[in-house]
Write an enzyme that holds these catalytic residues in place. Structure first.
Site, PDB file in Angstrom:
ATOM      1  CG  ASP A 234      -1.764   1.186   1.372  1.00 30.64           C
ATOM      2  OD1 ASP A 234      -1.472   2.193   0.696  1.00 30.64           O
ATOM      3  OD2 ASP A 234      -2.736   1.139   2.145  1.00 30.64           O
TER       4      ASP A 234
ATOM      5  CE  LYS B  11      -1.238   5.007 -25.138  1.00 34.08           C
ATOM      6  NZ  LYS B  11      -2.181   3.904 -25.005  1.00 34.08           N
TER       7      LYS B  11
ATOM      8  CG  HIS C 187       2.313  -1.727 -27.555  1.00 38.50           C
ATOM      9  ND1 HIS C 187       1.382  -0.793 -27.182  1.00 38.50           N
ATOM     10  CD2 HIS C 187       1.683  -2.551 -28.432  1.00 38.50           C
ATOM     11  CE1 HIS C 187       0.246  -1.048 -27.799  1.00 38.50           C
ATOM     12  NE2 HIS C 187       0.390  -2.107 -28.567  1.00 38.50           N
TER      13      HIS C 187
ATOM     14  CE  LYS D 162       1.572  -3.069 -32.473  1.00 36.54           C
ATOM     15  NZ  LYS D 162       0.841  -4.241 -32.021  1.00 36.54           N
TER      16      LYS D 162
ATOM     17  CD  GLU E 299      -7.694  -0.854 -30.919  1.00 35.15           C
ATOM     18  OE1 GLU E 299      -7.379  -1.780 -30.164  1.00 35.15           O
ATOM     19  OE2 GLU E 299      -7.850   0.315 -30.543  1.00 35.15           O
TER      20      GLU E 299
ATOM     21  CG  ASP F 196      -6.124   4.616 -25.946  1.00 32.64           C
ATOM     22  OD1 ASP F 196      -5.372   4.321 -25.005  1.00 32.64           O
ATOM     23  OD2 ASP F 196      -6.695   3.759 -26.652  1.00 32.64           O
TER      24      ASP F 196
ATOM     25  CG  HIS G 193       0.021   3.486 -30.207  1.00 30.93           C
ATOM     26  ND1 HIS G 193       1.114   3.296 -29.395  1.00 30.93           N
ATOM     27  CD2 HIS G 193      -1.030   2.950 -29.534  1.00 30.93           C
ATOM     28  CE1 HIS G 193       0.737   2.680 -28.280  1.00 30.93           C
ATOM     29  NE2 HIS G 193      -0.562   2.469 -28.334  1.00 30.93           N
TER      30      HIS G 193
ATOM     31  CE  LYS H 189     -10.095   1.449 -27.789  1.00 28.01           C
ATOM     32  NZ  LYS H 189      -8.929   0.570 -27.923  1.00 28.01           N
TER      33      LYS H 189
HETATM   34  C1  BG6 Z   1      -3.037   0.626 -26.430  1.00 25.27           C
HETATM   35  C2  BG6 Z   1      -4.328   1.376 -26.270  1.00 25.27           C
HETATM   36  O1  BG6 Z   1      -1.951   1.488 -26.245  1.00 25.27           O
HETATM   37  O2  BG6 Z   1      -2.977   0.071 -27.729  1.00 25.27           O
HETATM   38  C3  BG6 Z   1      -5.514   0.459 -26.520  1.00 25.27           C
HETATM   39  O3  BG6 Z   1      -4.402   1.902 -24.960  1.00 25.27           O
HETATM   40  C4  BG6 Z   1      -5.378  -0.222 -27.861  1.00 25.27           C
HETATM   41  O4  BG6 Z   1      -6.733   1.177 -26.446  1.00 25.27           O
HETATM   42  C5  BG6 Z   1      -4.008  -0.863 -28.002  1.00 25.27           C
HETATM   43  O5  BG6 Z   1      -6.384  -1.208 -27.946  1.00 25.27           O
HETATM   44  C6  BG6 Z   1      -3.799  -1.384 -29.411  1.00 25.27           C
HETATM   45  O6  BG6 Z   1      -2.613  -2.143 -29.440  1.00 25.27           O
HETATM   46  P1  BG6 Z   1      -2.426  -3.317 -30.492  1.00 25.27           P
HETATM   47  O7  BG6 Z   1      -1.010  -3.750 -30.292  1.00 25.27           O
HETATM   48  O8  BG6 Z   1      -3.433  -4.369 -30.142  1.00 25.27           O
HETATM   49  O9  BG6 Z   1      -2.679  -2.717 -31.822  1.00 25.27           O
END
Ligand code: BG6
Length: 503
Positions: free
Chosen positions: A97, A156, A186, A190, A224, A243, A248, A352
Site C-alpha cells: 500500500d 503511456k 509498444h 512491433k 480495431e 489513447d 502510436h 474502436k
Molecule cells: C493501447 C491502447 O496502447 O494500444 C488500446 O491503450 C489499444 O486502447 C491498443 O487497444 C492497441 O494495441 P495493439 O497492439 O493491439 O494494436
C-alpha cells in the site's frame, strides 16, 4: 551521452519489478513476454521478477495467477514444462500500500536480501496510473534503491496534456536521469514497425522517391474491432486522440517521414523523430474544424455479432456515459512542413469497433508525368506501397502491368506481395518481448524521449482544446463500419479515398 553506442549487454543479475503485477497489462503482456525471453535463454540466469500490487497474495498465490496467464496467453507449443517451472521460480510477490512506509521498507528488504544486491540491475516497470509515477519514483528514492544502473519504465499515457506530461516528467526526472527513463510505446516494438526503418534505409530504390516530388499522400490507419471493454474508466477520460493518436499514430508517422540518421544509435533515431514532430503543421481552430473528424460508435454488428454502443459499454461497467463527449474514432489530415514533405497530406485514422482489426500505412505515389498508353484498354491506379503492420504483417507494392495476350495493350493493376509469415517462417515475437529486453540491456533507442512526448502533446493540445470548446459532439457511426461518413469526405473533397487492405 554516447551517440554512437549501438551494442548493449545483458547484465549478470536483474531484479525486474512490476508495479501493478496483478493487472491486465502484466498478466496479458509483460509476464508472457518475459517468459518467451526466458524460453529463448535471454534472461540473465540470476533474474528475479517481483510483482507489486495491493492484492493479498503470497509468492505462491501470484505464481498460480501467472501460471494461468501463461496458459491463456502463450501458445500451447511454446509452453515448455521445465521453462515454466524455472520462470515461476523467479517470481516473488509483495502486497504494497503506497501510503504505508512499512510496506516500502519491506520492498527495500526484498531488493537487498539477494546475493549480489549491489551489482544487480533494477528495473521498475510502472504498469499503474500515470498519476502515481511521480510518487512511486520519490518513494523508491527515499528507500535508497535507485542507483545509476536502475531503470524505470513508464507506460503511456504520459499525462493528459502538455502541462501534466511535464509535471510527470519533472517528478520522475527528480529521481531518475533521462537515460534511465524508458517511456514505452509498444508500437515501436512491433516487428513490422521496426522493419519500416529497414525498408526505407537498407534499400536504395525507395529513398529517391520518398518525398513530395513523387509521393501524392500518405495514409496511416490503426483500426480495431474491439470496443472499450473493461477499460471504460480510463478510456472515457482519454479518448482516441490521447489513447492512440498522440503516441502510436504519431510515432508511425515519424518513422515514415523522418530523415535518415547517420546510424541507429541511442539518440540518433530519436533526434530525427523529434524533428518530424516539430515540423507538424500547427492546427488553428479553423484547421481543426476543417481537417479533423471525431466519432463515437453506436450499437452495430462486428463479425456478424451484435455489439452495444459506447455509452452502453460504459454503463455495463457502472460508468455514466450519457454526458460523455469522448471520441472513439479520429480521422485527420495534417502536413509535415519541411523540405522533403512540403504540401503532402498525411491522413491519420484510428477507431474502436470498426469493421476489422488492421494497422496499415499506405504511401500513394503520383501518376507518371506522361501517359504513354492513351488508347490502351484496362485501368491504371497510382503506385502504392502498402505496409501491413498487423495482422498478417507484410508489404504489397501495387504496380501497373500489361495483361498477357495479343491484340493491343491492356493495362491491369497487379501487386508484388511480401508476407512475413511465408518469407520468414518463424514466430514473430510480441512487441513487448523486444522492448523488455531493451530495458534490461539499457538500450533506449525504441523508447520515447521526454522532448518527443512533449512535442507530441504540443501539437495535439490545440486540437483537444478546440474539441472541448466546440458545441459539436462526436459524430455517430454504427459499430462494425469504417467510421463516420465525414472521414470519407475528408479525403474525397481532395479527390482521394482511403485505401483498404483488400484493395
Ligand atoms: C493501447 C491502447 O496502447 O494500444 C488500446 O491503450 C489499444 O486502447 C491498443 O487497444 C492497441 O494495441 P495493439 O497492439 O493491439 O494494436
Amino acid at each position: 551521452m554516447d551517440q554512437n553506442a549501438t551494442s548493449h549487454t545483458v547484465p549478470a543479475s536483474c531484479d525486474f519489478t512490476v508495479f501493478g503485477g496483478t493487472g491486465d497489462l502484466a498478466l496479458r503482456k509483460l509476464l508472457p513476454a518475459l517468459y518467451h525471453r526466458d524460453l529463448e535463454g535471454q534472461l540473465p540466469d540470476d533474474t528475479r521478477i517481483l510483482g507489486i500490487s495491493r492484492s493479498d497474495l503470497d509468492d505462491d498465490g501470484w505464481r498460480a495467477e501467472v501460471r494461468n496467464a501463461l496458459t491463456a496467453f502463450v501458445a500451447a507449443d511454446d509452453l515448455d514444462a521445465v521453462t515454466v517451472d524455472r520462470f515461476l521460480g523467479r517470481l516473488r510477490h509483495l502486497m504494497l500500500d503506497a501510503q504505508r512506509p512499512d510496506d516500502w521498507h519491506r520492498f527495500h528488504a526484498l531488493l537487498k536480501e539477494r546475493p549480489r544486491a549491489e551489482e544487480t540491475v533494477r528495473v521498475f516497470y510502472l504498469a499503474v496510473a500515470p498519476s502515481l509515477f511521480g510518487d512511486i519514483s520519490r518513494r523508491l528514492d527515499e528507500i535508497g534503491v535507485v542507483d545509476e544502473r536502475a531503470r524505470v519504465v513508464l507506460e503511456k499515457p504520459i499525462g493528459h496534456d502538455l502541462a501534466s506530461a511535464q509535471a510527470v516528467n519533472d517528478a520522475v526526472g527528480r529521481v531518475f536521469a533521462e537515460s534511465q527513463i524508458f517511456r514505452i510505446d509498444h508500437y515501436l516494438g512491433k516487428e513490422s514497425v521496426q522493419n519500416l526503418l529497414v525498408t526505407r534505409f537498407a534499400n536504395a530504390f525507395l529513398e529517391p522517391l520518398w518525398n513530395s516530388r513523387w509521393v501524392d499522400h500518405v495514409q496511416i490507419t490503426v483500426a480495431e474491432s474491439l470496443g472499450v471493454g473493461e477499460r471504460g474508466g480510463y478510456y472515457d477520460q482519454a479518448g482516441a486522440m490521447r489513447d492512440m493518436v498522440q503516441n502510436h499514430l504519431l510515432q508511425l508517422l515519424c518513422l515514415v517521414a523522418m530523415e535518415p540518421p547517420s546510424h541507429v544509435g541511442r539518440e540518433t533515431v530519436r533526434d530525427e523523430k523529434l524533428k518530424v514532430l516539430q515540423a507538424l503543421k500547427p492546427m488553428t481552430p479553423v484547421d481543426v474544424d476543417r481537417d479533423t473528424v471525431r466519432g463515437r460508435y453506436t450499437a452495430g454488428l462486428v463479425d456478424g455479432e451484435a455489439v452495444s454502443s459506447y455509452v452502453d459499454d460504459l454503463a455495463a461497467t457502472d460508468l455514466q456515459g450519457s454526458g460523455s463527449r469522448t471520441e472513439t474514432f479520429v480521422a485527420m489530415r495534417t502536413e509535415v512542413q519541411n523540405w522533403r514533405w512540403a504540401g503532402v497530406p498525411f491522413y491519420l485514422r484510428t477507431g474502436k469497433r470498426m469493421d476489422r482489426r488492421a494497422s496499415e500505412i499506405v504511401v500513394v505515389f503520383k501518376a507518371p508525368p506522361h501517359h504513354m498508353f492513351p488508347h490502351s484498354e484496362g485501368t491504371t491506379e497510382p503506385n502504392r506501397l502498402h505496409i501491413q503492420v498487423q495482422p498478417d504483417e507484410g508489404m504489397r507494392l501495387h504496380l501497373t502491368a500489361k495483361e498477357p495476350g495479343p491484340g493491343g495493350i491492356r493495362l491491369r493493376p497487379v501487386s508484388l506481395d511480401l508476407s512475413y509469415a511465408t518469407a520468414f517462417e518463424q514466430r514473430l515475437p510480441d512487441a513487448y518481448e523486444r522492448l523488455l529486453m531493451d530495458v534490461i540491456k539499457g538500450n533506449p533507442t525504441l523508447f520515447m524521449r521526454r522532448d518527443e512526448v512533449e512535442a507530441a502533446w504540443t501539437w495535439v493540445e490545440p486540437i483537444l482544446t478546440r474539441w472541448a470548446t466546440s458545441p459539436d459532439q462526436p459524430l455517430r457511426y454504427p459499430a462494425g463500419t469504417s467510421g463516420p461518413i465525414a472521414a470519407t469526405t475528408l479525403l474525397e473533397r481532395e479527390g482521394r479515398s482511403w485505401q483498404e487492405s483488400d484493395q
